[in-house]
Scaffold this active site. Sequence first.
Site, PDB file in Angstrom:
ATOM      1  N   SER A   1       0.873  -1.183   0.000  1.00  0.00           N
ATOM      2  CA  SER A   1       0.000   0.000   0.000  1.00  0.00           C
ATOM      3  C   SER A   1       0.905   1.227   0.000  1.00  0.00           C
ATOM      4  O   SER A   1       2.064   1.151   0.444  1.00  0.00           O
ATOM      5  CB  SER A   1      -0.859   0.005   1.270  1.00  0.00           C
TER       6      SER A   1
ATOM      7  N   TYR B   1      -2.030  -0.590  10.370  1.00  0.00           N
ATOM      8  CA  TYR B   1      -2.132  -0.978   8.958  1.00  0.00           C
ATOM      9  C   TYR B   1      -0.827  -0.650   8.231  1.00  0.00           C
ATOM     10  O   TYR B   1      -0.260  -1.484   7.523  1.00  0.00           O
ATOM     11  CB  TYR B   1      -3.319  -0.237   8.315  1.00  0.00           C
TER      12      TYR B   1
HETATM   13  N1  NAP Z   1      -8.562  -0.242  -1.671  1.00  0.00           N
HETATM   14  C1  NAP Z   1      -7.503   0.503  -1.377  1.00  0.00           C
HETATM   15  O1  NAP Z   1      -7.567   1.746  -1.346  1.00  0.00           O
HETATM   16  C2  NAP Z   1      -6.179  -0.163  -1.106  1.00  0.00           C
HETATM   17  C3  NAP Z   1      -5.041   0.645  -1.074  1.00  0.00           C
HETATM   18  C4  NAP Z   1      -3.801   0.060  -0.823  1.00  0.00           C
HETATM   19  C5  NAP Z   1      -3.713  -1.294  -0.610  1.00  0.00           C
HETATM   20  N2  NAP Z   1      -4.838  -2.065  -0.640  1.00  0.00           N
HETATM   21  C6  NAP Z   1      -4.665  -3.501  -0.395  1.00  0.00           C
HETATM   22  O2  NAP Z   1      -5.210  -4.211  -1.473  1.00  0.00           O
HETATM   23  C7  NAP Z   1      -5.585  -5.509  -1.021  1.00  0.00           C
HETATM   24  C8  NAP Z   1      -6.990  -5.812  -1.510  1.00  0.00           C
HETATM   25  O3  NAP Z   1      -7.901  -4.930  -0.874  1.00  0.00           O
HETATM   26  P1  NAP Z   1      -9.190  -4.344  -1.598  1.00  0.00           P
HETATM   27  O4  NAP Z   1      -9.085  -2.891  -1.577  1.00  0.00           O
HETATM   28  O5  NAP Z   1      -9.409  -5.030  -2.882  1.00  0.00           O
HETATM   29  O6  NAP Z   1     -10.343  -4.708  -0.538  1.00  0.00           O
HETATM   30  P2  NAP Z   1     -11.421  -5.883  -0.522  1.00  0.00           P
HETATM   31  O7  NAP Z   1     -12.340  -5.744  -1.675  1.00  0.00           O
HETATM   32  O8  NAP Z   1     -11.989  -5.873   0.838  1.00  0.00           O
HETATM   33  O9  NAP Z   1     -10.551  -7.176  -0.744  1.00  0.00           O
HETATM   34  C9  NAP Z   1      -9.869  -7.817   0.295  1.00  0.00           C
HETATM   35  C10 NAP Z   1      -9.816  -9.300  -0.052  1.00  0.00           C
HETATM   36  O10 NAP Z   1      -9.051  -9.981   0.936  1.00  0.00           O
HETATM   37  C11 NAP Z   1      -9.785 -11.114   1.376  1.00  0.00           C
HETATM   38  N3  NAP Z   1      -9.360 -11.450   2.721  1.00  0.00           N
HETATM   39  C12 NAP Z   1      -9.366 -10.704   3.841  1.00  0.00           C
HETATM   40  N4  NAP Z   1      -8.876 -11.392   4.877  1.00  0.00           N
HETATM   41  C13 NAP Z   1      -8.545 -12.626   4.400  1.00  0.00           C
HETATM   42  C14 NAP Z   1      -7.998 -13.790   4.970  1.00  0.00           C
HETATM   43  N5  NAP Z   1      -7.689 -13.850   6.263  1.00  0.00           N
HETATM   44  N6  NAP Z   1      -7.783 -14.854   4.169  1.00  0.00           N
HETATM   45  C15 NAP Z   1      -8.103 -14.825   2.868  1.00  0.00           C
HETATM   46  N7  NAP Z   1      -8.625 -13.748   2.264  1.00  0.00           N
HETATM   47  C16 NAP Z   1      -8.847 -12.662   3.023  1.00  0.00           C
HETATM   48  C17 NAP Z   1     -11.241 -10.721   1.236  1.00  0.00           C
HETATM   49  O11 NAP Z   1     -12.064 -11.845   1.003  1.00  0.00           O
HETATM   50  P3  NAP Z   1     -12.851 -12.704   2.099  1.00  0.00           P
HETATM   51  O12 NAP Z   1     -13.439 -11.731   3.076  1.00  0.00           O
HETATM   52  O13 NAP Z   1     -13.850 -13.426   1.251  1.00  0.00           O
HETATM   53  O14 NAP Z   1     -11.819 -13.607   2.696  1.00  0.00           O
HETATM   54  C18 NAP Z   1     -11.198  -9.927  -0.069  1.00  0.00           C
HETATM   55  O15 NAP Z   1     -11.253 -10.798  -1.176  1.00  0.00           O
HETATM   56  C19 NAP Z   1      -5.442  -5.500   0.499  1.00  0.00           C
HETATM   57  O16 NAP Z   1      -4.217  -6.115   0.859  1.00  0.00           O
HETATM   58  C20 NAP Z   1      -5.403  -4.021   0.823  1.00  0.00           C
HETATM   59  O17 NAP Z   1      -4.708  -3.752   2.019  1.00  0.00           O
HETATM   60  C21 NAP Z   1      -6.059  -1.523  -0.889  1.00  0.00           C
END
Ligand code: NAP
Length: 245
Positions: free
Chosen positions: A142, A155
């Site tokens: 991130s 985080y």
């Molecule tokens: N959106 C942003 O602004 C942003 C910015 C920087 C970095 N990120 C990073 O990008 C990644 C994806 O996030 P996103 O924004 O796409 O949010 P999201 O839509 O909530 O996706 C998160 C994914 O992780 C899965 N997950 C969570 N805990 C888990 C576990 N213990 N085991 C297996 N799967 C798990 C969730 O699925 P289930 O609940 O079905 O397990 C979901 O598929 C994350 O690492 C986040 O920190 C996001």
Amino acid sequence: MSGIQGKVVAITGASSGIGEATATHLAEQGAHLVLGARREDRLNAVVDRITAAGGSAAGTVVDVTRRADLGRLTDTALARFGRLDVLVSNAGTMAISPFDELRQDDWDAMVATHVTGLLNGIGAALPVFRRQRSGQFVNVASTAAYVVKSPQAVYAATKTAVKVLTEGLRQESGPHLRVTLVSPGFTDTEGVGKGASPEAARALARQRDDIAMPPSAVASAIGYAIGQPDGVDISEIVVRPTVQA
Ligand SMILES: NC(=O)c1ccc[n+]([C@@H]2O[C@H](COP(=O)([O-])OP(=O)(O)OC[C@H]3O[C@@H](n4cnc5c(N)ncnc54)[C@H](OP(=O)(O)O)[C@@H]3O)[C@@H](O)[C@H]2O)c1
């Protein structure tokens, strides 16, 4: 092997957001996908969408905090497609809150998901990659790994750990493996502010609605790194909306 066509790519956190967008993007480029997440219904819906569009995908329920689940993810790739070319460690939780709220379960979940979860992925995929004498880790951190903003310290610390572990792994990876860190900025997903304290969740959702880029932007950055020829390692990509300070 170069390009994306025909590669076997496992993705954690593929049931929504960046993981889902990456699966869709890579399937369109001819990759075979092995998708993991905890919500089986959402995961199956992604697999069904990809296969209905003519792509190749399998899903298995994975909680990245459990070592055996990552073993099942890599085993599924080997059983179904005979190899594993890329592991995208993307699963994450953004349950952000100020320290004074003492949300220790959320702190634990961020450490377990981002740090232990990443290590579980390395533990499962590294022996496979060594045996094959090829393979690529793509680890999702991130912009919080570069700039700490209150109340995101836990985080940011866990995402900084992702960055550090990725660089260490890269240094030890040798001539046959590739190791890539992808650090997104604000991305329009359901995960922004999910589980965060109400005030933080409101602020994050507002920022997301104002400035976020689509998850397809991160998916194509990941695709770019995967699509490079074998001897070329894109070590680090930071991808953020132009308006993000
Ligand atoms: N959106 C942003 O602004 C942003 C910015 C920087 C970095 N990120 C990073 O990008 C990644 C994806 O996030 P996103 O924004 O796409 O949010 P999201 O839509 O909530 O996706 C998160 C994914 O992780 C899965 N997950 C969570 N805990 C888990 C576990 N213990 N085991 C297996 N799967 C798990 C969730 O699925 P289930 O609940 O079905 O397990 C979901 O598929 C994350 O690492 C986040 O920190 C996001």
